[in-house]
Enzyme design. Structure first.
Site, PDB file in Angstrom:
ATOM      1  CD  GLU A   1     -30.496 -25.654  47.217  1.00 46.13           C
ATOM      2  OE1 GLU A   1     -31.305 -26.486  47.631  1.00 46.13           O
ATOM      3  OE2 GLU A   1     -29.390 -25.461  47.762  1.00 46.13           O
TER       4      GLU A   1
ATOM      5  CG  HIS B   1     -25.982 -23.928  46.929  1.00 46.65           C
ATOM      6  ND1 HIS B   1     -26.619 -25.084  47.334  1.00 46.65           N
ATOM      7  CD2 HIS B   1     -24.662 -24.238  46.885  1.00 46.65           C
ATOM      8  CE1 HIS B   1     -25.719 -26.035  47.511  1.00 46.65           C
ATOM      9  NE2 HIS B   1     -24.537 -25.550  47.245  1.00 46.65           N
TER      10      HIS B   1
ATOM     11  CB  SER C   1     -21.972 -25.405  49.825  1.00 49.65           C
ATOM     12  OG  SER C   1     -20.686 -25.337  50.349  1.00 49.65           O
TER      13      SER C   1
ATOM     14  CG  ASN D   1     -26.398 -30.160  49.665  1.00 51.76           C
ATOM     15  OD1 ASN D   1     -26.444 -31.098  48.853  1.00 51.76           O
ATOM     16  ND2 ASN D   1     -25.599 -29.130  49.500  1.00 51.76           N
TER      17      ASN D   1
ATOM     18  CG  MET E   1     -17.944 -23.675  43.499  1.00 56.60           C
ATOM     19  SD  MET E   1     -18.791 -24.955  42.533  1.00 56.60           S
ATOM     20  CE  MET E   1     -20.471 -24.366  42.555  1.00 56.60           C
TER      21      MET E   1
HETATM   22  P1  NAD Z   1     -11.882 -22.841  45.664  1.00 54.73           P
HETATM   23  O1  NAD Z   1     -10.965 -23.055  46.776  1.00 54.73           O
HETATM   24  O2  NAD Z   1     -11.732 -23.652  44.436  1.00 54.73           O
HETATM   25  O3  NAD Z   1     -11.852 -21.325  45.214  1.00 54.73           O
HETATM   26  C1  NAD Z   1     -11.886 -20.244  46.105  1.00 54.73           C
HETATM   27  C2  NAD Z   1     -11.096 -19.100  45.467  1.00 54.73           C
HETATM   28  O4  NAD Z   1     -11.351 -17.912  46.195  1.00 54.73           O
HETATM   29  C3  NAD Z   1      -9.595 -19.304  45.471  1.00 54.73           C
HETATM   30  O5  NAD Z   1      -9.099 -19.166  44.166  1.00 54.73           O
HETATM   31  C4  NAD Z   1      -9.086 -18.185  46.375  1.00 54.73           C
HETATM   32  O6  NAD Z   1      -7.828 -17.685  45.950  1.00 54.73           O
HETATM   33  C5  NAD Z   1     -10.161 -17.157  46.218  1.00 54.73           C
HETATM   34  N1  NAD Z   1     -10.248 -16.183  47.294  1.00 54.73           N
HETATM   35  C6  NAD Z   1     -10.079 -16.375  48.611  1.00 54.73           C
HETATM   36  N2  NAD Z   1     -10.273 -15.218  49.260  1.00 54.73           N
HETATM   37  C7  NAD Z   1     -10.582 -14.280  48.333  1.00 54.73           C
HETATM   38  C8  NAD Z   1     -10.901 -12.904  48.377  1.00 54.73           C
HETATM   39  N3  NAD Z   1     -10.900 -12.241  49.522  1.00 54.73           N
HETATM   40  N4  NAD Z   1     -11.189 -12.286  47.235  1.00 54.73           N
HETATM   41  C9  NAD Z   1     -11.161 -12.937  46.080  1.00 54.73           C
HETATM   42  N5  NAD Z   1     -10.853 -14.240  45.966  1.00 54.73           N
HETATM   43  C10 NAD Z   1     -10.566 -14.893  47.084  1.00 54.73           C
HETATM   44  O7  NAD Z   1     -13.355 -23.014  46.278  1.00 54.73           O
HETATM   45  P2  NAD Z   1     -14.703 -23.444  45.559  1.00 54.73           P
HETATM   46  O8  NAD Z   1     -14.820 -24.914  45.582  1.00 54.73           O
HETATM   47  O9  NAD Z   1     -14.798 -22.732  44.277  1.00 54.73           O
HETATM   48  O10 NAD Z   1     -15.794 -22.893  46.570  1.00 54.73           O
HETATM   49  C11 NAD Z   1     -16.101 -21.542  46.659  1.00 54.73           C
HETATM   50  C12 NAD Z   1     -17.404 -21.363  47.399  1.00 54.73           C
HETATM   51  O11 NAD Z   1     -18.435 -22.088  46.736  1.00 54.73           O
HETATM   52  C13 NAD Z   1     -17.403 -21.873  48.827  1.00 54.73           C
HETATM   53  O12 NAD Z   1     -18.222 -21.051  49.606  1.00 54.73           O
HETATM   54  C14 NAD Z   1     -18.027 -23.246  48.688  1.00 54.73           C
HETATM   55  O13 NAD Z   1     -18.638 -23.690  49.866  1.00 54.73           O
HETATM   56  C15 NAD Z   1     -19.044 -22.987  47.629  1.00 54.73           C
HETATM   57  N6  NAD Z   1     -19.487 -24.165  46.864  1.00 54.73           N
HETATM   58  C16 NAD Z   1     -18.599 -25.104  46.455  1.00 54.73           C
HETATM   59  C17 NAD Z   1     -19.037 -26.201  45.727  1.00 54.73           C
HETATM   60  C18 NAD Z   1     -18.072 -27.247  45.236  1.00 54.73           C
HETATM   61  O14 NAD Z   1     -18.513 -28.327  44.890  1.00 54.73           O
HETATM   62  N7  NAD Z   1     -16.794 -26.950  45.162  1.00 54.73           N
HETATM   63  C19 NAD Z   1     -20.391 -26.324  45.427  1.00 54.73           C
HETATM   64  C20 NAD Z   1     -21.270 -25.334  45.832  1.00 54.73           C
HETATM   65  C21 NAD Z   1     -20.807 -24.250  46.551  1.00 54.73           C
END
Ligand code: NAD
Length: 718
Positions: free
Chosen positions: A465, A453, A432, A503, A327
């Site tokens: 959102e 979001h 999310s 959602n 994301m």
């Molecule tokens: P991801 O695991 O792909 O990426 C998360 C990244 O954050 C990783 O690269 C990690 O190294 C980094 N990270 C962790 N702690 C950190 C910190 N303290 N400082 C900086 N970077 C840090 O996860 P994602 O799928 O990108 O999801 C991220 C957020 O978005 C979550 O809250 C998730 O619920 C939300 N989200 C995800 C989706 C989806 O479909 N993947 C959709 C909407 C929202």
């Protein structure tokens, strides 16, 4: 000679233009011209004035705005389309009879198309004998995008001016054409540089008046049948229909238009227009037309809100993203692409590299497709700074957090972040499933904290959102809305709560699916029925694409928030598949098995293993359901939940709710969103269907307000 509120007719006074008049579209108090009822009526009066004035030898049609005419006034459609099809047809037939008189004037006319001439705008331009178009203008008939087709003789005239193949393509696709393309298609006669347009059009009119251009033959061609054999027409029609049918099974406008145009090709203008009017009356009454027109109006309303937020928010000139994962990488890329430079921080060097590699891949693709110039791609790339610390965060206007979905981690990281940013910096979480108020709990400046979001994949999905926590300031909300809009997204403001809006409304639908399957439904049939209803993918396939490990977790969190309505189903197919390690596409199998097709994309096939696992849960045995029963059991809980969300004020207006559902999860466009769908069915029918399925419990229980609205004959959208 004539001074209306949208149209003026005045003599042209330049030397050598004696007897020439100008009919100018110049809508008072507006930046654009549109073809509303008043303008059509003034056009009628203008024709009368021109026809009655002695010594008029030619008409130049112009616009005093930057556009020519952007089209019909869509806000007038709702009321008009409430009539019976025959009445609608009679109304358009009458308008046509009025405007046809322009084509029948015994003098030449030249239309100067200076800017957008779309829909009714192009139809009006087609009444003239000749057309000169600015090199920067665009013309087209986008009505199919509203579930309609041109109803002011446009389908009849385009066929005769540009030929069947072009007319079919323009009407069925709704795609606008640039100047060169319009000239090549014969829709316009000449092009001119913007500054020279009027002079060129006037010169063409003068030469028509002198008899150097056979303008009368051009007008006559539009009144005559198309000189083409019936089998040639049929062959073109078959080709065009094939493409139109593939496009949109629930949107009959293109198909109806093509058939009507083919039928009218062998007729004279007036009879062909009668056919067009009658067919228009029919398509105007379709669900697709009602829903797509509604979606257009919703979109306008939402854009208006965005403008207000842009005035009230803090302008975001520089931004930062925490987390360079799926994301965060997508958000940073989109921000940079839209001109807001961004600092992207991750704790893992590999994630930063991966995030940049993804941005590079996207940019290279856009350069390859010709959508981005190489210099622009370089500038976008240079606008993303990757880092493992928070240097420079004190200069950004907004930080979007997209790290792991863990409440404690988010709280800790965001509380620390507050020390790195300026006092007015807005901090947004892309969570999310967590509540904004929960995350905000340890923050020193919760008023600056808001939810944003995004949906995955960020560069593609239009919805954001924007979540207002109970302590979020209006300015922080406006800043997030304006920033998302600047990124080319459609932000919708929602209240904090489990599942936010989209959602949350999806969750009872997923639960209905699990219950249906537990009751003995074949999940492959459920997928087929829901795809036939119009969803881009059925619920089982959707689970596979999302990934059921994640999906089941999100489901649990949201369901826990609405215990009265969303009760987890025993004998649960999703849990069973997760327990068997079948998470979906990412593990090679879920409800279906997957293997890579030649292009490397996962292709689904029926899975005997999954079917056996699910069959074992169906303790009552497999049962036959009709597709209609499946659709009712799946869709009603979604409508009921949408009603609850609206009544609770999760979202402020029906327009925003339906827009979010269309953009966020691909609610079928022809049905317009859950509230528009309820309006289309009629609330009495929704309530009756709910009663039919009352045995399945609270998800099928209409709210008191739904019952009251049903009793009053009220609708969500006015
Ligand atoms: P991801 O695991 O792909 O990426 C998360 C990244 O954050 C990783 O690269 C990690 O190294 C980094 N990270 C962790 N702690 C950190 C910190 N303290 N400082 C900086 N970077 C840090 O996860 P994602 O799928 O990108 O999801 C991220 C957020 O978005 C979550 O809250 C998730 O619920 C939300 N989200 C995800 C989706 C989806 O479909 N993947 C959709 C909407 C929202």
């Amino acid at each position: 000679m004539f001074q209306g509120q949208s149209i003026q007719v005045l003599p042209i006074t330049e030397p050598g233009t004696e007897g020439l008049v100008e009919l100018r579209f110049d809508r008072q108090g507006d930046a654009i011209n549109k073809l509303d009822a008043r303008t059509v009526d003034e056009f009628r009066q203008a024709i009368d004035v021109i026809a009655a004035a002695p010594g008029v030898r030619g008409v130049l049609v112009t616009s005093a705005k930057d556009v020519f005419i952007v089209g019909a006034d869509i806000t007038e459609f709702g009321l008009k389309f409430q009539q019976e099809p025959q009445q609608i047809a009679a109304g358009v037939r009458e308008s046509n009879a009025m405007i046809n008189r322009f084509e029948d004037l015994p003098i030449p006319s030249v239309v100067a198309i200076n800017g957008f001439a779309l829909g009714g705008g192009l139809e009006l331009a087609l009444l003239g004998a000749l057309r000169v178009m600015s090199e920067t203008a665009q013309v087209g008939v986008p009505e199919v995008k509203l579930g309609l087709f041109p109803g002011f003789g446009g389908t009849v005239r385009l066929v005769r001016v540009a030929g069947l193949a072009t007319a079919f393509d323009w009407v069925a696709s709704g795609r606008p054409a640039k100047a060169a393309q319009a000239l090549a298609a014969g829709v316009v006669d000449e092009l001119a540089a913007p500054g020279a347009l009027r002079d060129r059009a006037l010169a063409l009119l003068q030469s028509a008046v002198r008899g150097e251009v056979d303008w009368a033959a051009r007008q006559q061609r539009k009144r005559a049948p198309l000189p083409l054999a019936a089998d040639a027409v049929a062959a073109e029609l078959a080709k065009a229909l094939d493409a139109a049918r593939r496009g949109a099974p629930h949107q009959p406008a293109a198909q109806t238009a093509l058939e009507t145009m083919a039928e009218g090709a062998s007729l004279g203008r007036d009879r062909a227009i009668d056919l067009e009017s009658a067919a228009f009356g029919r398509v105007a009454k379709t669900q697709a037309a009602a829903s797509l027109v509604r979606a257009f109006l919703n979109d306008q309303a939402v854009k208006k809100l965005h403008k207000r937020h842009a005035r009230e928010g803090r302008p975001v000139a520089r931004a930062a993203v925490l987390g360079a994962g799926t994301m965060g990488g997508g958000i940073a890329f989109t921000s940079a692409l839209r001109g807001v430079p961004v600092r992207m921080k991750d704790i893992a060097q590999a994630a930063l590299e991966q995030g940049l590699a993804e941005a590079d891949k996207q940019l290279a693709r856009q350069v390859r497709n010709g959508r981005l110039k190489p210099e622009k791609a370089q500038a976008v790339r240079a606008a993303i700074t990757v880092q493992r610390d928070e240097a420079g965060f004190d200069e950004v206007d907004c930080v979007i957090e997209a790290i792991v979905e863990n409440l404690d981690v988010k709280r800790r990281v965001l509380a620390a972040l507050e020390g790195s940013v300026g006092p007015g910096t807005v901090i947004a979480s892309n969570t999310s499933s967590l509540r904004i108020d929960d995350i905000a709990q340890p923050l020193a400046r919760p008023e600056n904290f808001v939810g944003m979001h995004f949906f995955n994949p960020v560069p593609v999905m239009p919805l954001v959102e924007v979540i207002r926590g109970s302590r979020t300031s209006p300015q922080a909300v406006s800043t997030a809305v304006a920033y998302a809009a600047a990124m080319g997204k459609v932000p919708i403001v929602v209240q904090d709560g489990p599942g936010f809006l989209v959602n949350r409304i999806l969750t009872p639908y997923v639960n209905a699916f699990v219950q249906l399957v537990a009751d003995g439904a074949d999940f492959e049939q459920v997928d087929r029925a829901m795809e036939a209803f119009g969803w881009p993918m059925g619920p089982a396939y959707l689970q596979d694409v999302v990934g059921m490990d994640v999906g089941a977790h999100v489901f649990d969190v949201i369901a826990a928030g609405y215990p009265a309505r969303i009760r987890p189903v025993e004998r649960n197919a999703i849990r069973t598949l997760v327990a068997a390690g079948r998470f979906g596409q990412k593990t090679g199998g879920g409800f279906y098995d997957y293997e890579a097709d030649p292009a490397g994309k996962p292709r689904k096939t029926s899975s005997p293993a999954a079917r056996a696992l699910v069959a074992a849960l169906q303790t009552g045995g497999a049962r036959d359901f009709t597709d209609a029963e499946i659709v009712e059991r799946m869709m009603l809980p979604m409508l009921v939940e949408a009603a609850h969300a609206l009544e609770e004020g999760v979202v402020a207006t029906p327009a925003e709710l339906d827009t979010a559902m269309l953009l966020g999860i691909g609610f079928p466009a022809y049905a317009g969103g859950p509230l528009q769908y309820a309006d289309w069915l009629g609330l009495p029918q929704v309530v009756a269907l709910c009663e039919k399925h009352a045995a399945f419990g609270p998800p099928y229980q209409p709210t008191a307000r739904m019952r009251a609205m049903a009793a009053e004959g009220a609708r969500y959208h006015r």
